[in-house]
Design a protein around this motif. Structure first.
Motif, PDB file in Angstrom:
ATOM      1  N   ASN A 279     -16.312 -15.917  22.403  1.00 30.62           N
ATOM      2  CA  ASN A 279     -14.913 -16.251  22.710  1.00 30.62           C
ATOM      3  C   ASN A 279     -14.071 -14.994  22.902  1.00 30.62           C
ATOM      4  N   LEU A 280     -14.355 -13.981  22.067  1.00 37.68           N
ATOM      5  CA  LEU A 280     -13.624 -12.710  22.213  1.00 37.68           C
ATOM      6  C   LEU A 280     -13.941 -12.044  23.549  1.00 37.68           C
ATOM      7  N   GLU A 281     -15.224 -12.059  23.906  1.00 39.19           N
ATOM      8  CA  GLU A 281     -15.617 -11.458  25.189  1.00 39.19           C
ATOM      9  C   GLU A 281     -14.944 -12.190  26.348  1.00 39.19           C
ATOM     10  N   ASP A 282     -14.875 -13.520  26.232  1.00 35.64           N
ATOM     11  CA  ASP A 282     -14.215 -14.287  27.302  1.00 35.64           C
ATOM     12  C   ASP A 282     -12.736 -13.937  27.381  1.00 35.64           C
ATOM     13  N   ALA A 283     -12.119 -13.762  26.195  1.00 36.74           N
ATOM     14  CA  ALA A 283     -10.686 -13.416  26.178  1.00 36.74           C
ATOM     15  C   ALA A 283     -10.490 -12.028  26.784  1.00 36.74           C
TER      16      ALA A 283
ATOM     17  N   PHE B 244      -4.379  -7.493  21.753  1.00 32.63           N
ATOM     18  CA  PHE B 244      -4.706  -7.510  20.326  1.00 32.63           C
ATOM     19  C   PHE B 244      -3.865  -8.567  19.604  1.00 32.63           C
ATOM     20  N   ARG B 245      -2.592  -8.684  20.013  1.00 30.50           N
ATOM     21  CA  ARG B 245      -1.744  -9.694  19.359  1.00 30.50           C
ATOM     22  C   ARG B 245      -2.290 -11.097  19.660  1.00 30.50           C
ATOM     23  N   ARG B 246      -2.664 -11.291  20.921  1.00 34.16           N
ATOM     24  CA  ARG B 246      -3.136 -12.613  21.328  1.00 34.16           C
ATOM     25  C   ARG B 246      -4.407 -13.032  20.578  1.00 34.16           C
ATOM     26  N   ILE B 247      -5.276 -12.077  20.246  1.00 35.82           N
ATOM     27  CA  ILE B 247      -6.516 -12.443  19.556  1.00 35.82           C
ATOM     28  C   ILE B 247      -6.359 -12.414  18.038  1.00 35.82           C
ATOM     29  N   GLY B 248      -5.156 -12.164  17.561  1.00 38.87           N
ATOM     30  CA  GLY B 248      -4.923 -12.304  16.122  1.00 38.87           C
ATOM     31  C   GLY B 248      -5.071 -11.035  15.300  1.00 38.87           C
ATOM     32  N   VAL B 249      -5.045  -9.853  15.939  1.00 31.69           N
ATOM     33  CA  VAL B 249      -5.038  -8.610  15.152  1.00 31.69           C
ATOM     34  C   VAL B 249      -3.643  -8.478  14.527  1.00 31.69           C
TER      35      VAL B 249
ATOM     36  N   ALA C 163      -7.306   3.101  19.642  1.00 33.57           N
ATOM     37  CA  ALA C 163      -6.650   2.015  18.906  1.00 33.57           C
ATOM     38  C   ALA C 163      -7.383   1.939  17.583  1.00 33.57           C
ATOM     39  N   GLU C 164      -6.630   2.047  16.486  1.00 36.29           N
ATOM     40  CA  GLU C 164      -7.257   1.990  15.171  1.00 36.29           C
ATOM     41  C   GLU C 164      -6.696   0.810  14.389  1.00 36.29           C
ATOM     42  N   ALA C 165      -7.581   0.120  13.692  1.00 39.38           N
ATOM     43  CA  ALA C 165      -7.147  -0.993  12.854  1.00 39.38           C
ATOM     44  C   ALA C 165      -7.362  -0.605  11.400  1.00 39.38           C
ATOM     45  N   GLU C 166      -6.458  -1.065  10.552  1.00 40.20           N
ATOM     46  CA  GLU C 166      -6.638  -0.795   9.134  1.00 40.20           C
ATOM     47  C   GLU C 166      -7.583  -1.867   8.581  1.00 40.20           C
ATOM     48  N   LEU C 167      -8.700  -1.397   8.042  1.00 41.19           N
ATOM     49  CA  LEU C 167      -9.727  -2.311   7.519  1.00 41.19           C
ATOM     50  C   LEU C 167     -10.108  -1.835   6.129  1.00 41.19           C
ATOM     51  N   GLY C 168      -9.869  -2.671   5.145  1.00 39.01           N
ATOM     52  CA  GLY C 168     -10.222  -2.310   3.772  1.00 39.01           C
ATOM     53  C   GLY C 168      -9.617  -0.977   3.362  1.00 39.01           C
ATOM     54  N   GLY C 169      -8.403  -0.673   3.818  1.00 39.52           N
ATOM     55  CA  GLY C 169      -7.727   0.558   3.394  1.00 39.52           C
ATOM     56  C   GLY C 169      -8.035   1.770   4.256  1.00 39.52           C
ATOM     57  N   ASN C 170      -8.935   1.654   5.241  1.00 41.81           N
ATOM     58  CA  ASN C 170      -9.239   2.788   6.128  1.00 41.81           C
ATOM     59  C   ASN C 170      -8.841   2.467   7.554  1.00 41.81           C
ATOM     60  N   TRP C 171      -8.473   3.513   8.283  1.00 38.32           N
ATOM     61  CA  TRP C 171      -8.186   3.330   9.703  1.00 38.32           C
ATOM     62  C   TRP C 171      -9.476   3.501  10.485  1.00 38.32           C
ATOM     63  N   ILE C 172      -9.860   2.465  11.236  1.00 34.50           N
ATOM     64  CA  ILE C 172     -11.121   2.501  11.982  1.00 34.50           C
ATOM     65  C   ILE C 172     -10.846   2.337  13.469  1.00 34.50           C
ATOM     66  N   GLU C 173     -11.502   3.198  14.265  1.00 33.44           N
ATOM     67  CA  GLU C 173     -11.346   3.081  15.721  1.00 33.44           C
ATOM     68  C   GLU C 173     -11.967   1.776  16.200  1.00 33.44           C
ATOM     69  N   ILE C 174     -11.200   0.987  16.960  1.00 30.54           N
ATOM     70  CA  ILE C 174     -11.796  -0.227  17.538  1.00 30.54           C
ATOM     71  C   ILE C 174     -11.851  -0.162  19.069  1.00 30.54           C
ATOM     72  N   ALA C 175     -11.049   0.732  19.656  1.00 30.45           N
ATOM     73  CA  ALA C 175     -11.100   0.911  21.111  1.00 30.45           C
ATOM     74  C   ALA C 175     -10.626   2.320  21.433  1.00 30.45           C
TER      75      ALA C 175
ATOM     76  N   GLY D 180     -15.054  -1.753  21.420  1.00 31.92           N
ATOM     77  CA  GLY D 180     -16.265  -2.124  20.693  1.00 31.92           C
ATOM     78  C   GLY D 180     -16.098  -3.566  20.219  1.00 31.92           C
ATOM     79  N   VAL D 181     -16.899  -4.463  20.797  1.00 29.30           N
ATOM     80  CA  VAL D 181     -16.687  -5.894  20.520  1.00 29.30           C
ATOM     81  C   VAL D 181     -16.962  -6.213  19.040  1.00 29.30           C
ATOM     82  N   GLY D 182     -18.023  -5.631  18.479  1.00 31.52           N
ATOM     83  CA  GLY D 182     -18.360  -5.912  17.084  1.00 31.52           C
ATOM     84  C   GLY D 182     -17.241  -5.494  16.132  1.00 31.52           C
ATOM     85  N   ARG D 183     -16.668  -4.313  16.390  1.00 31.31           N
ATOM     86  CA  ARG D 183     -15.582  -3.842  15.507  1.00 31.31           C
ATOM     87  C   ARG D 183     -14.363  -4.754  15.641  1.00 31.31           C
ATOM     88  N   ILE D 184     -14.176  -5.329  16.823  1.00 27.96           N
ATOM     89  CA  ILE D 184     -13.033  -6.234  16.990  1.00 27.96           C
ATOM     90  C   ILE D 184     -13.320  -7.575  16.303  1.00 27.96           C
ATOM     91  N   VAL D 185     -14.562  -8.031  16.357  1.00 25.14           N
ATOM     92  CA  VAL D 185     -14.934  -9.246  15.603  1.00 25.14           C
ATOM     93  C   VAL D 185     -14.597  -9.017  14.126  1.00 25.14           C
TER      94      VAL D 185
END
Ligand code: ATP
Length: 574
Positions: free
Chosen positions: A42-46, A282-287, A312-324, A440-445
């Motif tokens: 679904n993410l890939e389709d979006a 990112f907003r549309r997919i719920g980040v 683009a970095e997302a905060e995950l478990g207290g760390n900033w991780i590159e997602i794109a 990176g699709v997995g990191r966005i999942v």
């Protein structure tokens, strides 16, 4: 939510789990289970909808194994390395820059030179994470991340699993530009696997050895930095530019896309444009936008091909991780493939009116180079001719340099017998620049799951649920008979499921356990709606009814069965 909690939920509910468990597992490889594969699709389709279809770009699908020549040209054979330190005691290898980041407050150790990393290991008395032995004095080496293979039997031909989908697009440029009728800008996308033999895979699907990338290569005119900026001009961005990262009390800069381009915080308008498009997506997919920032790469951190890059970095478990990543790759890749293959990686741009120009021509004998010249004069002359066509201005300098089979030849423009001819030209060959949004699709999942995770209380009981966006959730709707021992209810639930599936919805059924338990199971995989068939609904003499429960509020409404389809699509925003 900790990494471990997310991994446990992911495993329990079938989102993802380590592969090959029956054989002890293989570090860095993950299988997406039934829920995870559906969410990922679904993410890939979006992504496809936003970055391919709505942008008028085209999608291709290239092979994942490519011959050595591709990566020799692209620079990956030489430059696609990470820093490795091997423990002399237990033999395990670790990523040296990560050890430093874990033990100190240095954030981007990747940008430091090898000698400095060795020094930091010594200074901080770092030890091996596996066995605890001292690492001081161990050499830090550059380790190439590509998986090598052989194409064909016997000694065959050396090949590599692609470390990024992008090269599959670049090598086909001469053909792709024809499909685009030589008109810039044009964009080509690809969604597919990429492989990196990561030294230390970690954090579940965040750093793995096989992962899915969704990449767009936008080929733009080098002289026209003019994206359709109006579409995203007002989108607000949280930026973390180099200056702020280097400042002692550096902070984020909150600006609109338009402002950031205007004041030069973002150099390339095309990059700014894609940061805006990405932020909306990112907003549309719920980040969670409060946990998203765009960080500019420090100079030493950039990939070998990148001129400028924002992550683009997302905060995950207290760390900033590159997602794109959003790179300006200039004409680096196209130039390299042109030099190595001898094919033209340019588009022909027609002038509005033919132009008369002065162009250097080259004597094929290059006789004036004299006997002391050690190279193949004919080949150098041919290379100079090609250069003269592409870039006549280069001959205004005192020297020109051409590359043949990796050897550079510098020719004094006064000495070589160039002649200047006056010719009429209908247009010119232009080598496009490449702007690359790479996801990176997995990191966005992972991000979508973590940012959707909620805990609350319903009817005095605590519950956890995933507030996934409708349309992205693995299951659109669950259909239950209130009890499993009433044939009328079970057959009506089966019939209703079939009808909803025929409408294109992804439907699950479940009749085991109490209705409360079944709701909780669906909450945990983020199913936005549950429909329950009960006796009250079918025993009246009017239209049959069911209850519809919404995930986030746990509120239920009763409605006629024949109105269900319309209601579901209204609630899902579709
Ligand atoms: P990192 O610095 O985290 O190693 P990178 O800068 O090398 O990542 P890119 O080459 O920019 O990554 O790749 C684009 C995207 O691909 C990244 O934003 C990330 O989402 C994804 N990606 C890269 N490496 C991996 C990996 N080993 N596992 C999962 N996803 C990855």
């Amino acid at each position: 939510m900790t990494d471990r909690e997310l991994s446990e939920l992911a495993k329990r509910r079938g989102f993802f789990f380590g592969s090959n468990g029956v054989y002890g597992g293989t570090a860095g490889f993950y299988t997406f289970g039934p829920q995870g594969a559906a969410l990922k699709r679904n993410l890939e389709d979006a992504w496809r909808d936003r970055f391919t279809v709505r942008q008028g770009n085209s999608e291709i699908e290239a092979p994942t194994v490519m011959p050595e020549a591709v990566f020799e040209a692209s620079g990956h054979l030489d430059g696609f390395d990470d820093m490795l330190v091997e423990c002399a005691t237990c033999g395990d290898s670790h990523r040296a820059d990560h050890l430093i980041e874990d033990a100190t407050d240095i954030e981007e150790a990747e940008s430091l030179p090898v000698e400095e990393i060795e020094e930091l290991i010594r200074e901080h008395e770092l030890t091996c994470p596996t066995c605890g032995a001292e690492l001081a004095g161990e050499p830090v080496e550059e380790f190439n991340l590509m998986f090598e293979t052989t194409i064909g039997p016997g000694s065959g031909q050396a090949g590599y699993l692609r470390p990024e989908t992008a090269q599959g697009i670049f090598v086909e440029f001469p053909r792709l530009k024809e499909y685009a009728r030589n008109q810039l800008p044009f964009g080509v996308t690809q969604i597919g696997p990429a492989y990196r033999n990561e030294i230390s895979p970690r954090r579940g699907i965040i750093r793995v050895r096989e992962f899915t990338q969704a990449e767009l290569e936008k080929f733009v005119d080098p002289e026209r930095d003019d994206p359709p900026i109006g579409e995203v001009e007002d989108v607000k961005l949280t930026l973390y530019p180099i200056d702020e990262q280097e400042a002692e009390d550096g902070d984020y800069v909150d600006v609109t896309v338009g402002e950031a381009i205007e004041d030069g915080t973002i150099e390339s308008a095309w990059v700014g444009y894609y940061l805006g498009v990405a932020k909306r997506w990112f907003r549309r997919i719920g980040v969670d936008l409060d946990r998203l920032r765009f960080r500019q790469h420090l100079p030493g951190e950039r990939a070998h091909y990148a001129a400028d890059c924002w992550d683009a970095e997302a905060e995950l478990g207290g760390n900033w991780i590159e997602i794109a990543g959003f790179s300006t790759r200039s004409d680096y890749d196209l130039r390299k493939h042109e030099d190595h293959s001898g094919e033209a990686f340019t588009v022909f741009r027609q002038y509005d009116e033919p132009k008369t120009v002065e162009r250097p021509t080259v004597d094929p004998d290059m006789s004036v180079l004299g006997p002391e010249f050690g190279g193949d004069a004919g080949a150098v002359a041919a290379a100079l001719e090609t250069l003269a066509e592409r870039d006549p201005a280069a001959f205004e300098a005192e020297e020109v340099t051409v590359e043949i089979d990796g050897e550079e030849y510098t020719v004094d423009t006064d000495v070589a017998n160039f002649e200047v001819e006056t010719v009429t030209e209908a247009g010119e060959h232009v080598r496009p620049h490449v702007i690359e949004p790479s996801f990176g699709v997995g990191r966005i999942v992972y991000t979508v799951l973590e940012h959707a995770y909620r805990e609350d209380e319903v009817d005095g009981e605590s519950r956890t649920y995933l507030a996934l966006e409708p349309g992205l959730a693995p299951t659109d709707v669950a259909v239950f008979p209130l009890v499993s021992n009433d044939d009328r209810l079970t057959s009506l639930a089966t019939e209703l499921s079939a009808d909803l599936r025929a409408e294109g919805l992804s439907v699950t059924t479940d009749d085991s356990g109490s209705i409360g338990r079944r709701y909780r199971r669906q909450d945990e995989i983020g199913t936005p709606f549950c429909v329950t068939v009960d006796r009250d609904g079918i025993e009246g003499d009017g239209r049959d009814t069911v209850t519809l429960r919404e995930r986030d509020t746990a509120a239920q409404i009763r409605l006629p069965i024949d109105a269900l389809d319309e209601e579901l699509s209204a609630l899902s925003g579709g």
